[in-house]
Design an enzyme around this catalytic site. Sequence first.
Site, mmCIF file in Angstrom:
data_model
loop_
_atom_site.group_PDB
_atom_site.id
_atom_site.type_symbol
_atom_site.label_atom_id
_atom_site.label_comp_id
_atom_site.label_asym_id
_atom_site.label_seq_id
_atom_site.Cartn_x
_atom_site.Cartn_y
_atom_site.Cartn_z
ATOM 1 N N ASP A 348 -34.037 -10.181 -33.750
ATOM 2 C CA ASP A 348 -33.100 -10.658 -32.934
ATOM 3 C C ASP A 348 -32.079 -11.784 -33.492
ATOM 4 O O ASP A 348 -32.428 -12.582 -34.399
ATOM 5 C CB ASP A 348 -34.056 -11.547 -31.838
ATOM 6 C CG ASP A 348 -32.978 -12.415 -30.791
ATOM 7 O OD1 ASP A 348 -32.329 -11.562 -29.828
ATOM 8 O OD2 ASP A 348 -33.042 -13.642 -30.568
ATOM 9 N N GLU A 384 -30.400 -7.029 -35.439
ATOM 10 C CA GLU A 384 -29.320 -7.292 -34.320
ATOM 11 C C GLU A 384 -28.152 -8.109 -35.119
ATOM 12 O O GLU A 384 -28.265 -9.402 -35.203
ATOM 13 C CB GLU A 384 -29.857 -8.151 -33.227
ATOM 14 C CG GLU A 384 -28.534 -8.212 -32.142
ATOM 15 C CD GLU A 384 -29.234 -9.161 -31.125
ATOM 16 O OE1 GLU A 384 -28.780 -8.889 -29.820
ATOM 17 O OE2 GLU A 384 -29.751 -10.136 -31.147
#
Length: 706
Positions: A348, A384
């Site tokens: 993330d 990401e």
Amino acid sequence: MNRTTLPGRPYPLGATPQRLGTNFALFSETATAVRVCFFDENGVETDCVPLKERTAFVWHGLVRDIKPGQRYGYRVEGPWDPANGMRFNSNKLLVDPYAKAIEGQVDWKKPIFAYDVASGDEMKFDPQNSADGVPKSVVVDPKFDWSGDCPPDTPLADSIIYEVHVGGFTKQNELVPEKLRGTYAGLASDASIAYLKKLGVTAVELLPVHHFIDEGQLVDKGLRDYWGYNTLGYFAPMSRYSSCGDDGCQVNEFKQMVKKLHSEGIEVILDVVYNHTCEGNGLGPLLSMKGIDNVNYYRRVPGKPQYYMDFTGTGNTLNLVHPQVLKLVMDSLRYWVTEMHVDGFRFDLASTLAREESAVSKLSGFFDVIHQDPILQNVKLIAEPWDVGDGGYQVGNFPVLWAEWNGKYRDTVRRFWKGDEGLLSDFAYRFTGSSDLYQGDGRKPSASINFITAHDGFTLTDLVSYNEKHNEANGDDNKDGADNNDSWNMGAEGPTDDQAINELRERQVRNFLTTLVLSQGVPMICGGDELGRSQRGNNNGYCQDNELTWYDWKLDVPRQRLMEFASKLIHLRRDHPNLRRRKFFQDRKIRGSVVRDIAWYGADGNEFSDANWNETWAKSIAILLNGQTLGVTDEDGKEVKDDSFLFLINAAPEGVEFKLPESPSKSQWRQVLDTQNLDDPFESCEFTEKVILGGRSIRVFRDGAK
């Protein structure tokens, strides 16, 4: 109770059961004293033992007769000087950053803040005991029978990733035993396995399962964290998803889930959040690292150590520039691979992890350590590739070994099928693996993790059903969530009885799925999209742990039809290496002649020219993939060949007559897919010269098809 302690060892960090008891080791460079405190099953504190040994800033000791299942926490002493980043308060119980299991949730009504909340002054010390409101760490027995575990080890190029929420996936599935719904065991149940295999995915990418907490502002609204991007412990599986309790048995339940999925040929990828923790900024709670060594664990504003640097939008940023914090992350990653047997990670806000002083760097310590690690260099690493800081959007800029969530793919494909102009050239790049992003730095098409929807944003059904977000249920006056979604409701906002609109929506969903699954690169399907899952226009379901986000398994005819369509589409990809190439397209010489591996055609049957690519109004194209030019060999050294495919793609509302080019094998083209045929989209039929391609539809042909 006065427990006997021995010096113990500074490594490994955390709680390690041994013959005489349990060894405890905690890093803190700035603390002046550390005690480990023990609790019974009712949460009553029974004893506190000082760790007197200190080696290389690690406080350690072996406490006799402490066994697996024991609840514990730390009390850490040091200066109370928030202005200089020191936030020690030994009245506050702290969770072990290396805890292998965590029991309980935060009670926001208890004094879990280091400062006097009533006064609002973060400089004012709070002397109240927080133990009643803080989760407890649990000593875990690491033993588990992994015999027979055989991870599938699917090459990334052959992977089909299914992003799924452990809890929401089975919460309403009546084929799963009631006790197991919403749990690790439920995801590994016979019904879940049968569905995943029928669908054809090769890997599940689990939304965060590191132990996380519910934010106080959500609890006040009667809501709770659903996605899980609010981590408290990087080694502990989230106890909420356990069917057996939270006294440590969740660790074995997670392992059993992984072993069962592996036995069925399905890999497990974890969505991990190493960019920030749940402790927030200076006004956040004191739960773990903030009270252990705040100045080293978190990045602070240069010259103003009271304040936190925030590249994540959550209040703090983990300080991976510090060697011990980088070690924490690496130890966590290795633990999940070696002890929990997971197959990869999706990071993330990964740009945050690559920041040195402030800028994102390919040469950061984080990348250097991972690339030389003999364990981690062999698992799937997916970034990401952005965060909320300046220069944080880094799609296409991560180093070799890394794949990326391709945000440009998502945006281009959404806009193309919505009917925006001037996107044909960019669509062609995305459909063929995004060579403009990944070819120049030594990576392959598999570096592109293609997605159209994910947990964050509209579901695929909502993408074609809503023009605007509808997040009122979140309690923020519909101000949260993205405003620009590149969605189109086809003429009605939300559900409608208009048959024409519903048929167009169904066709558009098929267009999206066909584009996603048959593009070069690696498809990631947002779990439930293939079931027509809707969140009623909510594009930020992070706090909706209820029927709004849970998968609905009671399928009507259109949704059942969609699921069958997705399954056949996925198996079409899996059956043909031409649809999942290992290398980017490039013309090759065979026996002195140039063989085309890809060709682009207009409706007139002529190959595209530069003028065609520059026609901003153009929305249709034919793409031919030559199956004789894959450029790879099998394990026996034999060149791999496949059928050739022809894609007719039309994003315009009106139909187009296409003249079919000659197939590379000189054989007849046989249609294998038509997204406009709602009743039988995979009906097989031969075509000779011309085809009428309907508006907003795709037809796929194969040469030599039986």
